[in-house]
Design a protein around this motif. Structure first.
Motif, PDB file in Angstrom:
ATOM      1  N   VAL A 168     -11.068  18.005  63.494  1.00  0.00           N
ATOM      2  CA  VAL A 168     -10.898  16.806  63.463  1.00  0.00           C
ATOM      3  C   VAL A 168      -9.491  16.248  62.230  1.00  0.00           C
ATOM      4  CG1 VAL A 168     -10.308  14.186  63.890  1.00  0.00           C
ATOM      5  CG2 VAL A 168     -12.177  14.714  65.115  1.00  0.00           C
ATOM      6  N   ILE A 169      -8.094  16.936  62.820  1.00  0.00           N
ATOM      7  CA  ILE A 169      -6.797  16.771  61.779  1.00  0.00           C
ATOM      8  C   ILE A 169      -6.014  15.921  62.288  1.00  0.00           C
ATOM      9  CG2 ILE A 169      -5.570  19.103  60.712  1.00  0.00           C
ATOM     10  CD1 ILE A 169      -7.966  20.727  61.010  1.00  0.00           C
ATOM     11  N   ASN A 170      -5.777  15.523  61.101  1.00  0.00           N
ATOM     12  CA  ASN A 170      -5.061  13.662  61.476  1.00  0.00           C
ATOM     13  C   ASN A 170      -5.049  13.452  62.797  1.00  0.00           C
ATOM     14  OD1 ASN A 170      -3.877  15.759  58.904  1.00  0.00           O
ATOM     15  ND2 ASN A 170      -2.262  17.182  60.283  1.00  0.00           N
ATOM     16  N   ASP A 171      -6.203  13.108  62.756  1.00  0.00           N
ATOM     17  CA  ASP A 171      -5.975  12.354  63.591  1.00  0.00           C
ATOM     18  C   ASP A 171      -6.077  13.494  64.962  1.00  0.00           C
ATOM     19  OD1 ASP A 171      -7.423   9.814  65.301  1.00  0.00           O
ATOM     20  OD2 ASP A 171      -5.370   8.997  65.631  1.00  0.00           O
ATOM     21  N   VAL A 172      -6.116  14.092  64.971  1.00  0.00           N
ATOM     22  CA  VAL A 172      -6.074  15.083  66.908  1.00  0.00           C
ATOM     23  C   VAL A 172      -7.666  16.175  66.834  1.00  0.00           C
ATOM     24  CG1 VAL A 172      -5.231  16.800  67.735  1.00  0.00           C
ATOM     25  CG2 VAL A 172      -3.424  15.328  66.377  1.00  0.00           C
ATOM     26  N   THR A 173      -8.251  16.413  67.778  1.00  0.00           N
ATOM     27  CA  THR A 173      -9.659  17.347  68.160  1.00  0.00           C
ATOM     28  C   THR A 173      -9.069  18.375  67.650  1.00  0.00           C
ATOM     29  OG1 THR A 173     -10.574  15.503  68.709  1.00  0.00           O
ATOM     30  CG2 THR A 173     -11.188  17.604  69.194  1.00  0.00           C
ATOM     31  N   VAL A 174      -8.425  19.259  67.406  1.00  0.00           N
ATOM     32  CA  VAL A 174      -8.456  20.720  67.120  1.00  0.00           C
ATOM     33  C   VAL A 174      -9.540  21.688  67.611  1.00  0.00           C
ATOM     34  CG1 VAL A 174      -7.253  22.747  65.853  1.00  0.00           C
ATOM     35  CG2 VAL A 174      -6.327  19.797  66.051  1.00  0.00           C
ATOM     36  N   ILE A 175      -9.246  22.011  68.912  1.00  0.00           N
ATOM     37  CA  ILE A 175     -10.296  23.465  68.965  1.00  0.00           C
ATOM     38  C   ILE A 175      -9.775  25.034  68.909  1.00  0.00           C
ATOM     39  CG2 ILE A 175     -10.100  23.000  71.515  1.00  0.00           C
ATOM     40  CD1 ILE A 175     -12.675  24.460  71.408  1.00  0.00           C
ATOM     41  N   LYS A 176      -9.786  25.472  68.120  1.00  0.00           N
ATOM     42  CA  LYS A 176      -9.397  26.942  67.817  1.00  0.00           C
ATOM     43  C   LYS A 176      -9.760  28.282  68.289  1.00  0.00           C
ATOM     44  CE  LYS A 176      -8.012  29.519  63.165  1.00  0.00           C
ATOM     45  NZ  LYS A 176      -8.196  30.099  61.447  1.00  0.00           N
ATOM     46  N   LEU A 177      -9.175  28.767  69.612  1.00  0.00           N
ATOM     47  CA  LEU A 177      -9.337  29.415  70.243  1.00  0.00           C
ATOM     48  C   LEU A 177      -9.102  30.622  70.093  1.00  0.00           C
ATOM     49  CD1 LEU A 177      -8.666  27.172  73.268  1.00  0.00           C
ATOM     50  CD2 LEU A 177     -10.303  28.537  72.473  1.00  0.00           C
ATOM     51  N   ASN A 178      -7.987  31.369  69.097  1.00  0.00           N
ATOM     52  CA  ASN A 178      -7.519  32.416  68.491  1.00  0.00           C
ATOM     53  C   ASN A 178      -6.773  32.289  67.442  1.00  0.00           C
ATOM     54  OD1 ASN A 178      -7.670  34.800  68.200  1.00  0.00           O
ATOM     55  ND2 ASN A 178      -6.826  35.619  70.125  1.00  0.00           N
ATOM     56  N   ASP A 179      -6.186  33.161  66.882  1.00  0.00           N
ATOM     57  CA  ASP A 179      -5.764  32.875  65.075  1.00  0.00           C
ATOM     58  C   ASP A 179      -3.826  33.420  65.778  1.00  0.00           C
ATOM     59  OD1 ASP A 179      -7.416  33.540  63.436  1.00  0.00           O
ATOM     60  OD2 ASP A 179      -7.807  35.688  63.909  1.00  0.00           O
ATOM     61  N   ASP A 180      -3.408  32.905  67.272  1.00  0.00           N
ATOM     62  CA  ASP A 180      -2.336  33.135  67.006  1.00  0.00           C
ATOM     63  C   ASP A 180      -2.125  32.196  67.412  1.00  0.00           C
ATOM     64  OD1 ASP A 180      -3.711  32.918  69.538  1.00  0.00           O
ATOM     65  OD2 ASP A 180      -2.240  34.308  70.764  1.00  0.00           O
ATOM     66  N   GLY A 198      -4.369  28.977  70.291  1.00  0.00           N
ATOM     67  CA  GLY A 198      -4.844  30.079  70.485  1.00  0.00           C
ATOM     68  C   GLY A 198      -4.907  30.617  71.974  1.00  0.00           C
ATOM     69  N   ASN A 199      -4.557  31.307  71.912  1.00  0.00           N
ATOM     70  CA  ASN A 199      -4.910  32.338  73.629  1.00  0.00           C
ATOM     71  C   ASN A 199      -5.561  33.034  73.030  1.00  0.00           C
ATOM     72  OD1 ASN A 199      -4.714  33.219  76.217  1.00  0.00           O
ATOM     73  ND2 ASN A 199      -2.645  34.353  75.915  1.00  0.00           N
ATOM     74  N   TYR A 200      -7.203  32.571  73.915  1.00  0.00           N
ATOM     75  CA  TYR A 200      -8.674  32.394  74.088  1.00  0.00           C
ATOM     76  C   TYR A 200      -8.520  34.386  74.111  1.00  0.00           C
ATOM     77  CZ  TYR A 200     -14.202  33.654  74.842  1.00  0.00           C
ATOM     78  OH  TYR A 200     -15.003  34.031  73.879  1.00  0.00           O
ATOM     79  N   SER A 201      -8.933  35.239  73.286  1.00  0.00           N
ATOM     80  CA  SER A 201      -8.801  36.958  73.627  1.00  0.00           C
ATOM     81  C   SER A 201     -10.077  37.917  73.631  1.00  0.00           C
ATOM     82  CB  SER A 201      -8.681  37.544  72.353  1.00  0.00           C
ATOM     83  OG  SER A 201      -8.846  37.698  71.567  1.00  0.00           O
ATOM     84  N   LYS A 202     -10.717  37.057  74.186  1.00  0.00           N
ATOM     85  CA  LYS A 202     -12.412  37.404  74.565  1.00  0.00           C
ATOM     86  C   LYS A 202     -12.703  38.073  76.252  1.00  0.00           C
ATOM     87  CE  LYS A 202     -12.809  38.005  69.925  1.00  0.00           C
ATOM     88  NZ  LYS A 202     -13.046  39.660  69.858  1.00  0.00           N
ATOM     89  N   THR A 203     -12.418  37.279  76.788  1.00  0.00           N
ATOM     90  CA  THR A 203     -11.791  37.393  78.295  1.00  0.00           C
ATOM     91  C   THR A 203     -11.956  38.685  78.823  1.00  0.00           C
ATOM     92  OG1 THR A 203     -10.922  35.129  78.623  1.00  0.00           O
ATOM     93  CG2 THR A 203     -10.945  36.736  80.294  1.00  0.00           C
ATOM     94  N   TYR A 204     -12.739  38.981  79.067  1.00  0.00           N
ATOM     95  CA  TYR A 204     -13.011  41.146  80.235  1.00  0.00           C
ATOM     96  C   TYR A 204     -11.406  40.839  80.997  1.00  0.00           C
ATOM     97  CZ  TYR A 204     -14.141  44.244  83.039  1.00  0.00           C
ATOM     98  OH  TYR A 204     -14.292  45.149  83.916  1.00  0.00           O
ATOM     99  N   LYS A 205     -10.756  41.963  80.788  1.00  0.00           N
ATOM    100  CA  LYS A 205     -10.164  42.086  81.234  1.00  0.00           C
ATOM    101  C   LYS A 205     -10.696  43.069  82.624  1.00  0.00           C
ATOM    102  CE  LYS A 205      -6.417  40.687  78.587  1.00  0.00           C
ATOM    103  NZ  LYS A 205      -5.236  41.251  77.539  1.00  0.00           N
ATOM    104  N   MET A 206     -10.535  44.181  83.658  1.00  0.00           N
ATOM    105  CA  MET A 206     -10.473  44.742  84.611  1.00  0.00           C
ATOM    106  C   MET A 206      -9.945  45.631  84.782  1.00  0.00           C
ATOM    107  SD  MET A 206     -11.213  45.223  88.481  1.00  0.00           S
ATOM    108  CE  MET A 206     -13.374  43.707  88.750  1.00  0.00           C
ATOM    109  N   GLU A 207      -9.701  46.759  83.881  1.00  0.00           N
ATOM    110  CA  GLU A 207      -8.783  47.471  83.295  1.00  0.00           C
ATOM    111  C   GLU A 207      -8.238  48.386  84.503  1.00  0.00           C
ATOM    112  OE1 GLU A 207      -7.389  48.555  80.413  1.00  0.00           O
ATOM    113  OE2 GLU A 207      -8.967  46.899  79.434  1.00  0.00           O
TER     114      GLU A 207
END
Length: 521
Positions: free
Chosen positions: A509-521, A432-441
């Protein structure tokens, strides 16, 4: 008796042959460029490619750039901001000198403005965001300018052959500067058409033949060299930017490509684009185009060009060729995406204002010439100043983008190491693409055309994108899953149930892989 000159004698002889305007062009390009781009020369600010290519040999003939490895080797194959950046400035300075020679420019202030436009145009800042490629790309610019210089030398019978060699090398390093060469040739040819006393019809026709010979031999040599290199390395052209789809289109396809050319040309001249990204730039562009028309009209009327059917027909042809040359890659390939790194030729529209002013000014009265100089030079200066600002705003964004990316990766790594099931030898999936990063408009829309410099983070959301940043900036020797493995993990029930980072349970850990979920996409 045979004698050899010392390096000092050779340098002295070279300097004595240079005109004051050529020296001004070189020094102006170097110093304006240095102060415009000093921030990126003295800081390490990466984009998604530069972070992956801190060391790269450019031995990638499958991209059609079969000479790029030799050009890049001059500065080593490392991404060195001070070395690559300064060397690129030197190449640009030499290109500015060639520009002065092509058009025989005499006005000192005009030379300074053209040099400033050449090195501050946003394409240069975008190139510097890919610092590992900055010097070979600007060498391509230099060679493309030399190609136009040699072919336009009416006193050199075989100059077109030297031009063909330079064109072959320029395109062999980076294909984008083909457009730069074509626009220079068109501008020179238009000036020939508008000055019949200096360039009679026979000279015009001869120059046309030289152009055809130079382009045919130069591009033919490029194709032969590329084909031979691919055959020697037993590889094929990549599908990147539709390179492998470059062919002679059918009638329907030609129509579609022409429509795309003129549509993009019209869009590029509109508001919110790099040529008119704010009101001041809109004013500068409008004044520049108006002055360009006025100077061309003065030359056209004062030299009675309207009496020649041949010259009128060729002028119409050249006018139609300007958008075709600027957007030439839409004609070559149906799968190309013309981005900012490929648009350096557009700066020559502003340079043409100065060039045409020099030729038209003697035909106007002294007072009118002074007024026209104020307006035209003021418009180009306004453009140069705004491009300096745009470049530094882009660097400003790159700096904060790097800091935000670094902070995010530190937090991710800290959470990973605090996880009970963490094993440094187990592969990691950043999903996933972490979407909480601040964006300067204020910079979001402004930098949209700036390839390699826009966005709130250095890279996107795939596991492969995270890898070089963790390795090169955090010093973490991690391994990540393949794109296919990452897609398979997304479809598992365990992943679907996981909350997003930074909530508890975002690492599993899923299927012997460390998974970190940053977003749903």
């Amino acid at each position: 008796m045979f004698s050899v000159k010392s390096p000092s004698d050779c340098l002295h002889g070279l300097c004595s042959r240079l005109t004051r305007q050529q020296k001004t062009a070189f020094l102006s390009t170097f110093f304006i460029g240095f102060f415009c781009h000093i921030f990126i020369f003295t800081n390490s600010m990466y984009n998604n490619d530069d972070i992956r290519y801190l060391y790269v040999t450019f031995d990638k003939p499958e991209l059609g750039r079969w000479l790029q490895t030799y050009a890049a080797g001059i500065s080593s194959y490392f991404s060195l901001p001070a070395v690559n950046g300064i060397l690129a400035l030197l190449y640009a300075g030499l290109a500015a000198m060639a520009l002065v020679r092509i058009f025989d420019l005499r006005n000192t202030l005009g030379v300074i403005l053209i040099s400033g436009m050449l090195i501050t145009f946003p394409t240069v800042a975008a190139i510097y965001s890919y610092m590992f490629a900055a010097d070979p790309f600007l060498m391509s610019c230099l060679l493309g300018t030399l190609a136009a210089y040699f072919v336009t030398r009416t006193d050199a019978r075989w100059g077109w052959l030297a031009g063909a060699a330079c064109l072959c090398c320029s395109v062999g390093i980076y294909q984008a500067y083909l457009a730069f060469t074509l626009i220079l040739m068109l501008l020179f040819f238009i000036l020939m058409l508008l000055q019949p006393q200096q360039y009679p019809d026979q000279t015009i026709l001869t120059m046309g033949v030289r152009y055809v010979l130079m382009l045919g031999v130069g591009m033919g040599a490029y194709y032969i060299g590329m084909t031979a290199t691919l055959a020697a390395k037993h590889i094929e052209l990549s599908s990147y930017q539709g390179i492998d789809n470059s062919s002679v289109p059918g009638l329907v396809e030609i129509k579609n490509r022409l429509l795309l050319v003129f549509q993009d040309f019209r869009t590029s001249l509109g508001p919110s684009q790099v040529l008119a990204f704010n009101r001041w730039m809109g004013l500068a562009l409008a004044l520049s185009l108006l002055m360009l028309f006025v100077f061309a009209a003065v030359l056209y009327l004062k030299h009675n060009v309207y009496k020649s059917l041949l010259r009128n027909a060729l002028l119409v042809f050249c006018a139609l060729c300007i958008p075709l040359s600027l957007e030439v890659f839409y004609l070559i390939s149906s799968g190309v995406n013309v981005h900012m790194l490929m648009r350096h030729a557009w700066c020559l529209l502003f340079a043409a204002v100065i060039i045409f002013y020099e030729k038209a000014a003697p035909l106007c009265g002294v007072s009118k010439a002074r007024l026209l100089e104020w307006v035209s030079f003021g418009a180009v200066f306004l453009a140069v100043w705004n491009y300096i600002l745009l470049s530094n705003i882009a660097y400003f964004n790159m700096n904060f983008r790097y800091e935000k990316t670094y902070a995010l990766c530190i937090k991710i790594m800290d959470r990973l190491e605090q996880s009970e099931d963490y094993d440094k030898d187990r592969p990691i999936a950043f999903v996933g693409n972490y979407s909480k990063t601040y964006k300067m408009e204020a910079v979001t829309d402004l930098l949209e055309p700036m390839t390699g410099m826009k966005g709130a983070r250095v890279f996107g959301g795939s596991s492969r994108a995270y890898l070089p940043f963790f390795q090169n900036c955090l010093g973490e020797d991690i391994t990540v899953v393949t794109p296919e493995e990452e897609e398979a993990l997304k479809s598992t029930p365990e992943f679907q149930e996981m909350p997003r980072f930074p909530h508890d349970g975002c690492i599993r850990v899923i299927n012997d892989v460390t998974v970190i979920k940053l977003n749903d996409d």
